[in-house]
Motif scaffolding. Structure first.
Motif, mmCIF file in Angstrom:
data_model
loop_
_atom_site.group_PDB
_atom_site.id
_atom_site.type_symbol
_atom_site.label_atom_id
_atom_site.label_comp_id
_atom_site.label_asym_id
_atom_site.label_seq_id
_atom_site.Cartn_x
_atom_site.Cartn_y
_atom_site.Cartn_z
ATOM 1 N N GLN A 1 0.870 -1.209 0.045
ATOM 2 C CA GLN A 1 -0.216 0.167 0.120
ATOM 3 C C GLN A 1 1.053 1.377 -0.030
ATOM 4 O O GLN A 1 0.648 2.276 -0.587
ATOM 5 N N ALA B 1 2.442 1.885 -3.532
ATOM 6 C CA ALA B 1 1.530 2.136 -4.456
ATOM 7 C C ALA B 1 0.939 3.535 -4.245
ATOM 8 O O ALA B 1 0.770 4.317 -5.106
ATOM 9 N N ILE C 1 3.583 5.764 -6.399
ATOM 10 C CA ILE C 1 3.760 5.727 -7.663
ATOM 11 C C ILE C 1 3.317 7.077 -8.636
ATOM 12 O O ILE C 1 2.378 7.748 -8.273
ATOM 13 N N ARG D 1 -2.117 2.503 -14.218
ATOM 14 C CA ARG D 1 -2.433 2.074 -13.120
ATOM 15 C C ARG D 1 -2.126 0.520 -13.180
ATOM 16 O O ARG D 1 -2.139 -0.358 -12.280
ATOM 17 N N ILE E 1 0.942 -0.329 -10.989
ATOM 18 C CA ILE E 1 0.529 -0.176 -9.514
ATOM 19 C C ILE E 1 0.848 -1.370 -8.625
ATOM 20 O O ILE E 1 -0.189 -2.208 -8.983
ATOM 21 N N ARG F 1 0.149 -4.849 -6.679
ATOM 22 C CA ARG F 1 -1.065 -4.980 -5.715
ATOM 23 C C ARG F 1 -0.727 -6.451 -5.295
ATOM 24 O O ARG F 1 -0.079 -7.200 -6.017
ATOM 25 N N SER G 1 9.569 8.738 -6.090
ATOM 26 C CA SER G 1 9.782 7.315 -6.394
ATOM 27 C C SER G 1 11.284 7.281 -5.838
ATOM 28 O O SER G 1 11.535 5.962 -5.262
#
Length: 804
Positions: A347, A350, A353, A359, A362, A364, A674
């Motif tokens: 989390q 993400a 990013i 997306r 990202i 997960r 980043s």
């Protein structure tokens, strides 16, 4: 199956019988698995999750780059060149190209700046994605004066129109032109860049004459059986001919046709991700070595039990299976804990990013990541369990009784195995910590470098001038001058700077130049420098020191002699030992006189290797910019004047959108997010690896010294000096540390070479000093781990030591 359940029940009982060992082992392994699960999520998102287009295997990306430059430095492709390429290739089924532009939306309650993709009408057919609501573009749409239509991005449709299907047919005023909404893209659809709001068609006829106007992305759908490499080879004659026909725009450039999956993320991103994966796997190896050592210690205490089971008829294979079941069970428990920990890590990753990232990239925690984590957990259980299990299942009753009696010394076989684990842990920890240190240094150097100006107290925003209201260059210049006067009157404002690009941004523009009096060179080989258009107050507002000559003034207007200011890096490259003031510089096809030299400002978000940040500044009044960035300096909190700044802008032009209104520090933080996230992740991994290695080395070597307690007692009883005994035991720890370093430094050197190769776009002092520093830390841990237990053991009376 019943045997398996029996093994699992016994394994669970044994784990609960030694809760401290089990807990420490599970936590140690869980931390390593959590880092790996997070890395698997990144790896899956960047390398294995495709973009939301149909049949991506048949899609190729067309880019142009200077000969010898990496793909990351490609500005894009020329529309005119792209049409020549595609018209001469027989391997393409269909093609499209596009660019992204900022436009102003008016007609709603609040004016808004949008980023709109402008593409040829074939875009959706080539990508094989169609709007889920409404329709796509027709071939004739995009011609000037015919079919002013727009398709909305799904997220913008929800934000602006609340997800109302009635948005179809609505009119949007973009740069003063009425566009009709004809479609909405699916929710999963993304483009590069991802932070767009709409897509409109164009035939780009106005750009067909500008061969040097790159900045477009070209897509080609290949015919079955054709590859991007074949298409590139097929078009070599074409782009060689274009270089001859249009030398000023094309000489020194080459065409690159690459698969979509290799275009984004790029080669450097892929190398970096693989390096990070290797770092996390090394961390898991350290955790496995720790757990193996703990299980080996526990196995020593079970020698009698295992030997008795074998004496009662249990075969070695049966015992080995039982012990491996216990270790795999421990690995699965650790994997479950690791997955829970990885949820927070993923989390967090993400959240950093960049918004330009699709997306699908990202990270997960999906089924694929969970299955990979499960596999790693089982593999780790086998990896850390096999050596202790093989060792424990190989003894017999007589050996167990002889080695276990009265707390005697460990057998040579066990000692060699423990020593092997200690040496291996030293080598792996040294390699991992060295690699992490090198990468942390590089990322910290990128994100924490001196920007060359004072970002405190600066409020920044972008104003894209309304083309329909200010059509001529003189109108644009007058707009900016009026805006500076109005903003300067806002209470608390100390200065107003205007520039074509904010420092520490992506896509910093560059221009080719020549110095008057120097030998003529081919236009394609002329040097490049950063290219900024600024107002006279830019240098004082940004607090950029003047080093020589003067900066721009109100006299440097459009009808005045053309002038330029350069930075110190430019002087170092072009005028070392010379006075640059008064010299003539040809930039943007105009001859300008250098009137001043200023200090270096870090314009690039990530400084490129080999670039000192050479910069040329031009007066904004002489080269107007339609969408510049503003920086307003205040003595206090920049956010406190945000409302007054909005009111001031709208007092000059009520329909003027204000984009990215935020402090300069927020702008820098977003662009560096980043790099800082990677540095933080690596720092956490390095701290974890150091802690695990220190704990493991200390635990194993302290246990080894404890096993020598009887030997120490015998030596002390025979008259050995306490200091001599302590030195002898400590020397054995130093010897193991030395062997581990001898093995770890070559591995660290290989990692250093790999990182240097992967990060060849970045500046950084990637020295081998990290390996030496880490070696010193681990050596100190080893000496402390042997010295303290040896000192305690030597203090025990010989009678007590011999009785134990």
């Amino acid at each position: 199956m019943s045997t398996l359940f029996q093994d699992l029940r016994l394994g669970l009982r044994m784990a609960l019988r030694t809760p401290v060992v089990t807990g420490v082992a599970a936590l140690s392994l869980a931390l390593g698995i959590a880092a790996n699960a997070s890395m698997f999520a990144i790896l899956n998102a960047f390398l294995f999750e495709p973009l939301p287009y149909g049949d991506q295997e048949g899609l190729a990306v067309f880019r142009e780059a200077r000969e010898g430059d990496p793909m990351e430095m490609s500005p894009g492709i020329s529309p005119a060149n792209f049409r020549d390429y595609t018209s001469t290739s027989g391997s393409l089924e269909s093609t499209t190209f596009y660019t992204a532009e900022l436009v102003n939306l008016t007609g709603f309650d609040t004016p808004e700046e949008l980023q709109v993709v402008i593409a040829t009408p074939e875009l959706f057919d080539v990508l094989r994605v169609q709007p889920f609501l409404g329709r796509g573009f027709r071939p004739e749409e995009g011609v000037e004066g015919s079919g002013d239509v727009v398709v909305l991005h799904h997220s913008y449709w929800e934000t602006r129109f609340g997800g109302d299907p009635g948005a179809l047919g609505r009119t949007m005023m973009l740069d003063g032109v009425a566009y009709t909404v004809i479609g909405v893209m699916p929710e999963a659809f993304d483009m590069i860049p991802a932070d767009i709001q709409a897509i409109r068609p164009s035939d780009f006829e106005a750009q067909m004459e500008a061969r040097g106007g790159r900045g477009f992305i070209g897509y080609g759908r290949l015919l079955p059986g054709r590859t991007p490499a074949q298409v590139e080879a097929e078009l070599r004659t074409t782009y060689a001919g274009l270089a001859t026909e249009f030398p000023d725009a094309n000489r020194g450039w080459e065409l690159r046709v690459i698969p979509l999956g290799e275009f984004f993320p790029g080669e450097t991103d892929r190398k970096l991700i693989l390096l990070l994966t290797a770092v996390t796997l090394f961390g898991l190896l350290i955790a496995c070595a720790n757990v193996a050592n703990l299980l080996l210690s526990r196995a020593e205490s079970r020698q009698k039990e295992i030997a008795l089971r074998k004496a009662l008829g249990a075969g070695r294979g049966r015992v080995l299976r039982q012990l491996l079941t216990e270790s795999v069970l421990l690995g699965l428990v650790a994997g479950g804990v690791g997955v829970v920990l990885s949820i927070w890590i993923i989390q967090w990753l993400a959240g950093v990013i960049p918004p330009q990232m699709p997306r699908t990239f990202i990270p997960r925690l999906d089924l694929g990541v969970l299955m990979a984590t499960l596999g790693v957990s089982v593999l780790a259980g086998i990896l850390f369990g096999v050596a202790p299990a093989m060792h424990a299942s190989g003894g017999d009753l007589r050996e167990a009784l002889s080695e276990g009696s009265r707390g005697g010394t460990a057998g040579r076989r066990r000692r060699r195995l423990r020593n092997a684990f200690v040496v291996g842990e030293f080598a792996v920890a040294l390699a991992l910590l060295t690699g992490a240190g090198i990468m942390i240094q590089a990322f910290d150097g990128i994100s924490s470098a001196d920007p060359g100006f004072d970002p405190d107290g600066l409020l920044t925003f972008r104003l894209a001038v309304l083309e329909n209201q200010y059509p001529e260059a003189a109108d644009v210049a007058a707009f900016h001058e009026e805006m500076v006067r109005t903003l300067g009157a806002v209470p608390g404002v100390q200065g107003v700077a205007i520039m074509s690009q904010l420092p520490r941004s992506q896509g910093y523009p560059r221009a080719r130049y020549t110095v008057d009096g120097r030998p003529e060179v081919d236009p394609a080989e002329r040097p490049l420098a950063g290219y900024q258009r600024v107002n006279p107050d830019y240098f004082s507002t940004m607090d950029v020191p003047l080093l020589q000559g003067r900066v721009f003034g109100v006299e440097d207007r459009a009808d005045a002699p053309l002038v330029a200011v350069v930075n110190q890096a430019f002087v170092d490259r072009e005028f070392a030992g010379e006075d640059p003031v008064g010299r003539l510089l040809n930039v943007a096809e105009e001859s300008r006189t250098i009137v001043g030299v200023v200090a270096n400002v870090m314009q690039e978000r990530i400084p490129l290797a080999g670039s000192l940040g050479e910069a040329i500044y031009l007066p904004l009044a002489q080269v107007p910019h339609p969408a510049p960035r503003y920086a307003v300096r205040t003595s206090g909190d920049p956010g406190a004047i945000a409302a007054d700044v909005r009111a001031a802008v709208w007092s000059v032009e009520p329909d003027q959108p204000i984009a990215e209104l935020r402090s300069m520090q927020d702008h820098i933080d977003e662009n560096m997010a980043s790099a800082k996230a990677l540095s933080t992740f690596l720092s956490a991994m390095a701290a974890l690896a150091l802690a695990l290695a220190a704990m493991g080395i200390y635990g194993v070597m302290a246990h080894s010294v404890a096993q020598q307690r009887r030997d120490i007692g015998i030596r002390m009883a025979l008259g050995a000096d306490r200091g001599t005994v302590v030195a002898m035991v400590t020397k054995s720890g130093a010897w193991l540390a030395g062997v581990g370093m001898a093995l770890g430094i070559p591995i660290a050197f290989l990692i250093f070479r790999g990182i240097s190769s992967a990060m060849n776009l970045f500046e950084g002092d990637l020295g081998i000093s990290y390996a030496l520093a880490v070696s010193g830390v681990l050596a100190a841990v080893a000496l402390i781990a042997t010295y303290l237990p040896a000192r305690r053991a030597s203090a025990v009376p010989p009678v007590v030591a011999l009785r134990d």
